[in-house]
Design a protein around this motif. Structure first.
Motif, PDB file in Angstrom:
ATOM      1  N   GLN A   1     -19.873 -27.963 -26.360  1.00 21.12           N
ATOM      2  CA  GLN A   1     -19.533 -26.807 -27.215  1.00 21.12           C
ATOM      3  C   GLN A   1     -18.644 -27.322 -28.355  1.00 21.12           C
ATOM      4  OE1 GLN A   1     -18.930 -22.930 -24.944  1.00 21.12           O
ATOM      5  NE2 GLN A   1     -18.281 -24.428 -23.448  1.00 21.12           N
TER       6      GLN A   1
ATOM      7  N   THR B   1     -12.228 -22.208 -21.256  1.00 22.69           N
ATOM      8  CA  THR B   1     -13.607 -22.322 -20.772  1.00 22.69           C
ATOM      9  C   THR B   1     -13.632 -23.029 -19.425  1.00 22.69           C
ATOM     10  OG1 THR B   1     -15.820 -23.226 -21.189  1.00 22.69           O
ATOM     11  CG2 THR B   1     -13.978 -24.488 -22.086  1.00 22.69           C
TER      12      THR B   1
ATOM     13  N   TYR C   1      -2.965 -18.177 -24.381  1.00 28.05           N
ATOM     14  CA  TYR C   1      -3.562 -17.384 -25.468  1.00 28.05           C
ATOM     15  C   TYR C   1      -2.464 -16.623 -26.214  1.00 28.05           C
ATOM     16  CZ  TYR C   1      -8.764 -17.156 -24.739  1.00 28.05           C
ATOM     17  OH  TYR C   1     -10.117 -17.382 -24.695  1.00 28.05           O
TER      18      TYR C   1
ATOM     19  N   LEU D   1     -15.152 -12.802 -31.551  1.00 28.64           N
ATOM     20  CA  LEU D   1     -15.243 -11.359 -31.298  1.00 28.64           C
ATOM     21  C   LEU D   1     -13.997 -10.660 -31.832  1.00 28.64           C
ATOM     22  CD1 LEU D   1     -16.960  -9.154 -29.895  1.00 28.64           C
ATOM     23  CD2 LEU D   1     -15.637  -9.593 -27.828  1.00 28.64           C
TER      24      LEU D   1
ATOM     25  N   TRP E   1     -17.633 -26.169 -31.023  1.00 33.96           N
ATOM     26  CA  TRP E   1     -16.614 -25.248 -31.559  1.00 33.96           C
ATOM     27  C   TRP E   1     -15.300 -25.358 -30.790  1.00 33.96           C
ATOM     28  CZ3 TRP E   1     -21.441 -23.712 -29.707  1.00 33.96           C
ATOM     29  CH2 TRP E   1     -21.481 -23.153 -28.425  1.00 33.96           C
ATOM     30  N   PHE E   2     -15.344 -25.801 -29.536  1.00 29.60           N
ATOM     31  CA  PHE E   2     -14.123 -25.979 -28.744  1.00 29.60           C
ATOM     32  C   PHE E   2     -13.597 -27.417 -28.856  1.00 29.60           C
ATOM     33  CE2 PHE E   2     -15.114 -22.388 -25.454  1.00 29.60           C
ATOM     34  CZ  PHE E   2     -14.627 -21.440 -26.332  1.00 29.60           C
TER      35      PHE E   2
ATOM     36  N   THR F   1      -7.672 -13.409 -29.718  1.00 24.16           N
ATOM     37  CA  THR F   1      -9.122 -13.545 -29.880  1.00 24.16           C
ATOM     38  C   THR F   1      -9.511 -15.003 -29.641  1.00 24.16           C
ATOM     39  OG1 THR F   1      -9.286 -11.712 -31.433  1.00 24.16           O
ATOM     40  CG2 THR F   1     -10.983 -13.401 -31.603  1.00 24.16           C
ATOM     41  N   THR F   2     -10.500 -15.211 -28.816  1.00 28.71           N
ATOM     42  CA  THR F   2     -10.943 -16.572 -28.520  1.00 28.71           C
ATOM     43  C   THR F   2     -11.329 -17.299 -29.809  1.00 28.71           C
ATOM     44  OG1 THR F   2     -11.687 -15.952 -26.319  1.00 28.71           O
ATOM     45  CG2 THR F   2     -12.704 -17.909 -27.296  1.00 28.71           C
TER      46      THR F   2
ATOM     47  N   ARG G   1     -13.096 -20.094 -31.980  1.00 29.36           N
ATOM     48  CA  ARG G   1     -14.221 -21.050 -31.971  1.00 29.36           C
ATOM     49  C   ARG G   1     -14.338 -21.755 -33.328  1.00 29.36           C
ATOM     50  NH1 ARG G   1     -16.458 -16.560 -29.425  1.00 29.36           N
ATOM     51  NH2 ARG G   1     -16.559 -16.803 -27.164  1.00 29.36           N
TER      52      ARG G   1
HETATM   53  C1  LIG Z   1     -13.137 -17.931 -17.643  1.00 28.16           C
HETATM   54  C2  LIG Z   1     -13.642 -17.872 -19.056  1.00 28.16           C
HETATM   55  C3  LIG Z   1     -14.586 -18.784 -19.475  1.00 28.16           C
HETATM   56  C4  LIG Z   1     -15.044 -18.774 -20.800  1.00 28.16           C
HETATM   57  N1  LIG Z   1     -15.953 -19.716 -21.197  1.00 28.16           N
HETATM   58  C5  LIG Z   1     -16.370 -19.744 -22.472  1.00 28.16           C
HETATM   59  C6  LIG Z   1     -17.294 -20.719 -22.910  1.00 28.16           C
HETATM   60  O1  LIG Z   1     -17.725 -21.581 -22.157  1.00 28.16           O
HETATM   61  N2  LIG Z   1     -17.685 -20.707 -24.216  1.00 28.16           N
HETATM   62  C7  LIG Z   1     -17.222 -19.775 -25.097  1.00 28.16           C
HETATM   63  O2  LIG Z   1     -17.603 -19.841 -26.275  1.00 28.16           O
HETATM   64  N3  LIG Z   1     -16.341 -18.825 -24.698  1.00 28.16           N
HETATM   65  C8  LIG Z   1     -15.904 -18.788 -23.421  1.00 28.16           C
HETATM   66  N4  LIG Z   1     -14.998 -17.847 -23.008  1.00 28.16           N
HETATM   67  C9  LIG Z   1     -14.480 -16.874 -23.976  1.00 28.16           C
HETATM   68  C10 LIG Z   1     -15.238 -15.577 -23.869  1.00 28.16           C
HETATM   69  O3  LIG Z   1     -16.523 -15.739 -24.397  1.00 28.16           O
HETATM   70  C11 LIG Z   1     -14.446 -14.513 -24.635  1.00 28.16           C
HETATM   71  O4  LIG Z   1     -13.261 -14.261 -23.943  1.00 28.16           O
HETATM   72  C12 LIG Z   1     -15.243 -13.235 -24.774  1.00 28.16           C
HETATM   73  O5  LIG Z   1     -16.338 -13.400 -25.620  1.00 28.16           O
HETATM   74  C13 LIG Z   1     -14.372 -12.113 -25.317  1.00 28.16           C
HETATM   75  O6  LIG Z   1     -13.825 -12.497 -26.568  1.00 28.16           O
HETATM   76  P1  LIG Z   1     -12.257 -12.510 -26.802  1.00 28.16           P
HETATM   77  O7  LIG Z   1     -11.648 -13.507 -25.864  1.00 28.16           O
HETATM   78  O8  LIG Z   1     -12.076 -12.933 -28.222  1.00 28.16           O
HETATM   79  O9  LIG Z   1     -11.771 -11.132 -26.533  1.00 28.16           O
HETATM   80  C14 LIG Z   1     -14.548 -17.814 -21.704  1.00 28.16           C
HETATM   81  C15 LIG Z   1     -13.597 -16.874 -21.270  1.00 28.16           C
HETATM   82  C16 LIG Z   1     -13.141 -16.911 -19.958  1.00 28.16           C
HETATM   83  C17 LIG Z   1     -12.106 -15.925 -19.514  1.00 28.16           C
END
Ligand SMILES: Cc1cc2nc3c(=O)[nH]c(=O)nc-3n(C[C@H](O)[C@H](O)[C@H](O)COP(=O)(O)O)c2cc1C
Length: 388
Positions: A282, A340, A327, A379, A284-285, A183-184, A186
């Motif tokens: 951002q 990102t 990841y 998410l 959070w990152f 999960t991404t 933040r």
């Molecule tokens: C190429 C790419 C760019 C992304 N850029 C951002 C971003 O700029 N900011 C952010 O908060 N999340 C970013 N994300 C994360 C996505 O928002 C996240 O993968 C999506 O919401 C699904 O959530 P999960 O990764 O937890 O399944 C990015 C993901 C990818 C693959």
């Protein structure tokens, strides 16, 4: 002074619309449309408007054959000087060495011209993506829906499809559970340090070379955990280390063969500020314990795939593979990660001394400990990470 046209340039007839009070007072609707020519040249990193005379003159210059500026009539010389100043025409004069160098870099890296255009003209330097989302009222999913209407559906029912075959569900093993926990992140924990061993493990899993194959003295291929177009592995890992035990915060390059961090000179701005700028504000990152800048050495891939229409695409896909490996490796180690491409490349390239047409920041990943409380949305609908 000798001049020639730059190697890659496209001309766009662009309409711009503006409000004009005089037009309104004269009975019009106040909207005036202007037509103009925009020159798009990747090595200059920006757009240039040209007047019709400059366009015509520009069209007479060869990108290969040098000509003496003095052979043109006076009036044309003035216009050409402006084009030289903009970098659209390059000159063999020390005063204009910068654009000549950039143009040479683009030519010698064997870019496909359309890929070079996308690469050179979609870079950011001062973008604040958070402010932009706030201004546009598109911060949350509900706001997005309200502003943009419904998106295309989340899945499709193919009209041409026949009978559907239900597939068996597999019994979940550890690998399935790992995939579900990805999960991404933040929300990073500012009160915890990442051990060096975990950082080293992640870098080894994602970016290190497992083996080298030496074809000749000067031609070596590496084997890594992610696939790579032509096996050339052009993506370098540059690190901004904020909080790893025993490692001085700062900038580093990861050597995939020696499995070592090379300390680079400190940035001109404080590290935390650079980290925030890097990810277009951002926050959070920006708090990640480690940020990894994925910076392809394009010339390494384009050495084989010269002016190839798919080469840039292959490099982009490769960065995606590395990000997913990062990841999963982080998740397996109990850490959290993100990726990102909403980045201010210009700051990163400058900080690491990269030349964008040869080797430049493409995307940023980060990893570290997840914070105990979620302040920024993640998410996790099944509660795999955030147990309620
Ligand atoms: C190429 C790419 C760019 C992304 N850029 C951002 C971003 O700029 N900011 C952010 O908060 N999340 C970013 N994300 C994360 C996505 O928002 C996240 O993968 C999506 O919401 C699904 O959530 P999960 O990764 O937890 O399944 C990015 C993901 C990818 C693959």
């Amino acid at each position: 002074m000798r001049i020639r046209r730059c190697g890659v340039v496209y001309l766009e007839p662009r309409e711009s619309v503006r409000f004009d009070l005089a037009n309104l007072l004269e009975g019009g609707n106040g909207v005036v449309r202007d037509m103009g020519w925009i020159a798009l040249a990747p090595h200059t990193g920006r757009e240039h408007s040209l007047d019709p005379k400059e366009c015509k003159l520009f069209g007479q210059l060869s990108p290969q054959k040098w000509v003496e500026l003095e052979t043109f009539p006076d009036e044309s010389q003035l216009a050409l000087a402006r084009l030289v100043h903009a970098g659209l025409v390059v000159a063999d004069d020390p005063a204009h060495a910068y654009y000549l160098r950039q143009d040479d870099a683009l030519r010698s890296a064997h870019w496909h011209p359309l890929s070079a255009l996308v690469h050179g003209l979609t870079r950011w330097s001062e973008t604040d993506s958070v402010a932009a989302m706030r201004k546009g009222g598109t911060e949350t999913a509900a706001e997005l829906r309200a502003q943009l209407g419904p998106p295309p559906p989340e899945r499709i029912a193919h009209e041409m499809a026949g009978e559907s075959i239900s597939l068996p569900r597999s019994n979940h093993v550890d690998f399935d559970r790992l995939l579900r926990r990805r999960t991404t992140c933040r929300n990073f924990d500012l009160n915890r340090t990442v051990p060096l061993e975990l950082t080293a493990q992640l870098l080894e899993r994602v970016f290190s070379a497992h083996a080298s194959v030496r074809v000749t003295e000067d031609t070596v291929f590496l084997k890594k955990s992610s696939p790579s177009g032509g096996g050339l592995h052009p993506v370098e890992a540059y690190l901004l280390i904020r909080d790893v035990a025993g490692v001085q915060p700062g900038l580093y390059h990861y050597d995939p063969v020696a499995h070592a961090l090379r300390h680079l000179p400190d940035p001109v701005v404080p590290l935390q500020e650079l980290m925030l700028r890097a990810v277009a504000a951002q926050d959070w990152f920006a708090d990640a314990h480690v940020m990894v800048v994925m910076a392809p050495r394009y010339a390494r891939n384009f050495w084989k795939y010269r002016q190839h229409p798919k080469a840039y695409r292959a490099v982009l896909l490769e960065a995606g593979h590395l990000s997913q490996t990062l990841y999963l490796s982080a998740t397996e180690a109990g850490l959290a990660a993100y990726v990102t491409c909403a980045i201010n490349e210009t700051w990163l390239d400058e900080a690491f001394g990269l030349d964008s047409m040869n080797e430049g920041a493409l995307a940023v990943c980060g990893f570290g400990w997840r914070a105990p409380a979620m302040e920024t949305m993640e998410l996790d609908p099944l509660g795999e990470v955030w147990k309620s």
